[in-house]
Design an enzyme around this catalytic site. Structure first.
Site, PDB file in Angstrom:
ATOM      1  N   TYR A 190       2.064  81.287  39.311  1.00  0.00           N
ATOM      2  CA  TYR A 190       3.199  81.837  40.370  1.00  0.00           C
ATOM      3  C   TYR A 190       3.319  83.444  40.080  1.00  0.00           C
ATOM      4  O   TYR A 190       4.143  83.757  40.668  1.00  0.00           O
ATOM      5  CB  TYR A 190       4.331  80.821  40.435  1.00  0.00           C
ATOM      6  CG  TYR A 190       4.030  79.603  40.819  1.00  0.00           C
ATOM      7  CD1 TYR A 190       3.023  78.844  40.541  1.00  0.00           C
ATOM      8  CD2 TYR A 190       4.495  79.435  42.215  1.00  0.00           C
ATOM      9  CE1 TYR A 190       2.615  77.650  41.032  1.00  0.00           C
ATOM     10  CE2 TYR A 190       4.080  77.846  42.776  1.00  0.00           C
ATOM     11  CZ  TYR A 190       3.188  77.220  42.324  1.00  0.00           C
ATOM     12  OH  TYR A 190       2.746  76.146  42.949  1.00  0.00           O
ATOM     13  N   LYS A 218      -2.961  70.157  31.162  1.00  0.00           N
ATOM     14  CA  LYS A 218      -4.495  69.944  31.130  1.00  0.00           C
ATOM     15  C   LYS A 218      -5.119  70.715  30.052  1.00  0.00           C
ATOM     16  O   LYS A 218      -5.966  71.588  30.112  1.00  0.00           O
ATOM     17  CB  LYS A 218      -4.796  70.701  32.387  1.00  0.00           C
ATOM     18  CG  LYS A 218      -6.472  70.402  32.769  1.00  0.00           C
ATOM     19  CD  LYS A 218      -6.695  69.120  33.326  1.00  0.00           C
ATOM     20  CE  LYS A 218      -7.992  68.843  33.516  1.00  0.00           C
ATOM     21  NZ  LYS A 218      -8.395  67.463  34.111  1.00  0.00           N
ATOM     22  N   ASP A 263       1.006  55.677  41.501  1.00  0.00           N
ATOM     23  CA  ASP A 263       0.643  54.183  41.478  1.00  0.00           C
ATOM     24  C   ASP A 263       1.913  53.584  40.541  1.00  0.00           C
ATOM     25  O   ASP A 263       2.141  52.352  41.129  1.00  0.00           O
ATOM     26  CB  ASP A 263      -0.692  54.107  40.820  1.00  0.00           C
ATOM     27  CG  ASP A 263      -1.156  52.690  40.992  1.00  0.00           C
ATOM     28  OD1 ASP A 263      -0.799  51.906  42.080  1.00  0.00           O
ATOM     29  OD2 ASP A 263      -1.562  52.052  40.050  1.00  0.00           O
ATOM     30  N   ASP A 303       4.931  71.668  41.012  1.00  0.00           N
ATOM     31  CA  ASP A 303       4.926  71.880  42.418  1.00  0.00           C
ATOM     32  C   ASP A 303       4.449  70.762  43.006  1.00  0.00           C
ATOM     33  O   ASP A 303       4.932  70.058  43.808  1.00  0.00           O
ATOM     34  CB  ASP A 303       4.235  73.162  42.831  1.00  0.00           C
ATOM     35  CG  ASP A 303       4.602  73.495  44.297  1.00  0.00           C
ATOM     36  OD1 ASP A 303       5.462  72.760  44.624  1.00  0.00           O
ATOM     37  OD2 ASP A 303       4.518  74.485  44.585  1.00  0.00           O
TER      38      ASP A 303
END
Ligand code: NAD
Length: 483
Positions: free
Chosen positions: A128, A175, A216, A232
């Protein structure tokens, strides 16, 4: 009662004025000790040619009052208009975006009745920062920046939040299996900070499986802390699984300032109809009251709101076959006011204790590592000879010299020379890595300048360089895929 706290408010665009009026009516009926100072933001300001959507004098009011309750605004498409939200977050240092997501089943239908989680999203860094460049005909890049203090602040905030709000577990999502440097740093700092909070459980999930769990099995999560972009995305997923994005509020918290708003937009399609659900802004206003130490008023409002929902008094967006009555926006506010002092019977009432989520936010001092320059990546724009990596690789090898030797050539991160796979697709954007001739030797800046001179002399368009550093001997750069 304590002295009234002055807060800045903005009525915003679209349904903004309607939901703000409903929210303020409730705040004053509940005797919140606040005084409001109104500023104008959004469409009217954009129309005056102010591309940020906020006039300089309004910034002064926001800075003076420090607490800002904001209705949604309409962001004009294109035309150089900037996102006011991003500008507010970065200008005021609102590093934490806090979004509680709770289900109100069976009153608001959802497939996930037990959802009760909080997403804490880093608000200032990551992709961002908007540092983007087109470097070749085919390739553009966006720079992802993650800092040690930025990560530490948000992670500490998440643990402090868990402590103050009596939550049991903090889950970090990143990640780092792919982005070992940026996300690796975030995860490492998470593990370091978690050790200081032995009473709070912690774990880490790769963001992709983490998002799947939110979609889920959201009841398995409690507090989630993550970087800006992931946050986000997952905060919208989390809000959606509760049954309605129209119910959620969010807080943007900084060391000095704070901004509170509903998570939805200005809903121009239903503006002026008095049918918007004001619950998102009411929820944000309750977060604001907790922030300014008026926990009891927040509790009274939230419990009255829960009772209203439980009594089946619903605006049209959540009205369903089990609702008792469909109400207009302002009517909904009146119903909440009627229930001030009551608690829900089937839904769990809220209880807010005094506590300060910011008191534990400090950024640790760290020992500066020994930083050593050990090589350089030179990126070039090359679209000749059928983009044959063998041709380019052999030519670049000849540019070795003055203590720097060519090591590998990559295309979009994949090694293509030496010993590449002919099947690998090559764009016009190449990276050539040069490292110290003798392993362990350090490199000087003038060796890199000389190398670039050789690139220039050979007619290559070098588009950027990235220096390769080690920190206390550990590589501060990623290896190429296949290296
Ligand atoms: P939106 O959230 O405004 O609307 C999406 C849908 O949800 C619409 O059908 C709308 O009618 C409905 N909806 C939204 N809030 C509702 C409420 N309180 N009660 C009942 N229904 C509600 O999203 P959008 O249409 O993508 O965006 C509209 C404008 O809002 C755009 O200009 C966008 O840039 C802006 N926006 C502003 C903010 C903000 O100021 N924080 C956030 C998101 C979008």
């Amino acid at each position: 009662m304590s002295e009234k706290r002055k807060i800045t408010i903005a009525y915003g665009d679209g349904v903004g004025p309607e939901i703000m009026q409903a929210t303020l009516d409730i705040l004053f009926a509940a005797e919140a000790q606040i005084e409001t100072e109104v500023i104008e933001i959004g469409e009217k300001v954009f129309r005056k040619g102010i591309t940020t959507g906020i006039a300089p004098e309004s910034w002064e009011i926001i800075k003076k009052n420090k607490v800002f309750l904001k209705a949604p605004i309409t962001t004009p498409q294109g035309g150089g208009f900037k996102s006011l939200n991003v500008a507010t977050r970065t200008t005021l240092g609102l590093f934490a975006n806090v979004r509680p997501c709770r289900s109100f089943f069976p009153y608001v239908p959802t497939n996930h009745p037990l959802t009760d989680l909080v997403i804490i999203r880093e608000n200032e860094e990551d992709l961002y920062s908007g540092i983007e460049h087109q470097q070749t005909q085919e390739v553009v890049q966006s720079l992802k920046l993650i800092s040690r203090p930025g990560s530490e602040k948000i992670i500490r905030y998440a643990f402090e939040y868990a402590k103050v709000y009596g939550r049991n577990k903090v889950t970090c999502m990143s990640k780092d299996n792919i982005m070992k440097q940026t996300d690796g740093l975030f995860h490492k700092i998470f593990d370091e900070v978690a050790r200081e909070y032995p009473q709070i459980e912690h774990d880490h999930m790769i963001i992709d499986i983490g998002s799947a769990i939110i979609a889920d099995r959201p009841h398995q999560l409690d507090v989630v802390v993550t970087e800006n972009l992931y946050g986000d995305i997952i905060s919208d997923i989390a809000a959606q699984v509760t049954g309605s994005v129209g119910l959620g509020g969010s807080a943007n918290i900084g060391e000095e300032f704070a901004m509170f708003e509903a998570i939805h937009g200005s809903a121009p399609d239903i503006a002026g109809l008095d049918i918007a659900n004001p619950s998102g802004l009411i929820s944000a206003a309750c977060m604001m009251l907790v922030h300014i130490n008026q926990q009891k008023v927040a509790e009274t409002i939230k419990n009255a709101w829960l009772k209203t929902i439980e009594d089946g008094i619903h605006t049209s967006d959540i009205y369903n076959k089990d609702s008792l009555r469909k109400v207009w926006t302002q009517e909904f506010a009146k119903e909440v006011i009627l229930r001030l002092g009551q608690k829900p019977v089937r839904l769990r009432p809220v209880e807010y204790k005094e506590g300060d989520t910011m008191s534990g936010i400090k950024v640790s001092k760290y020992e500066k590592a020994v930083k050593e320059l050990v090589g350089v990546d030179v990126f070039i724009d090359w679209d000749e000879e059928g983009r044959d990596p063998e041709v380019l690789g052999k030519a670049l090898k000849k540019l070795s010299g003055n203590g720097l030797s060519f090591s590998i050539l990559t295309n979009r991160g994949v090694k293509v020379y030496p010993e590449g796979h002919p099947e690998t697709f090559c764009s016009d954007h190449w990276r050539a890595r040069f490292v110290a001739e003798k392993e362990g030797d350090s490199v000087q800046h003038n060796q890199i300048i000389d190398l670039l001179g050789r690139f220039q002399a050979a007619g290559y368009d070098f588009i950027k360089t990235e220096n390769l550093y080690t920190f206390d001997g550990a590589k501060g750069y990623s290896l190429a895929q296949g290296e």
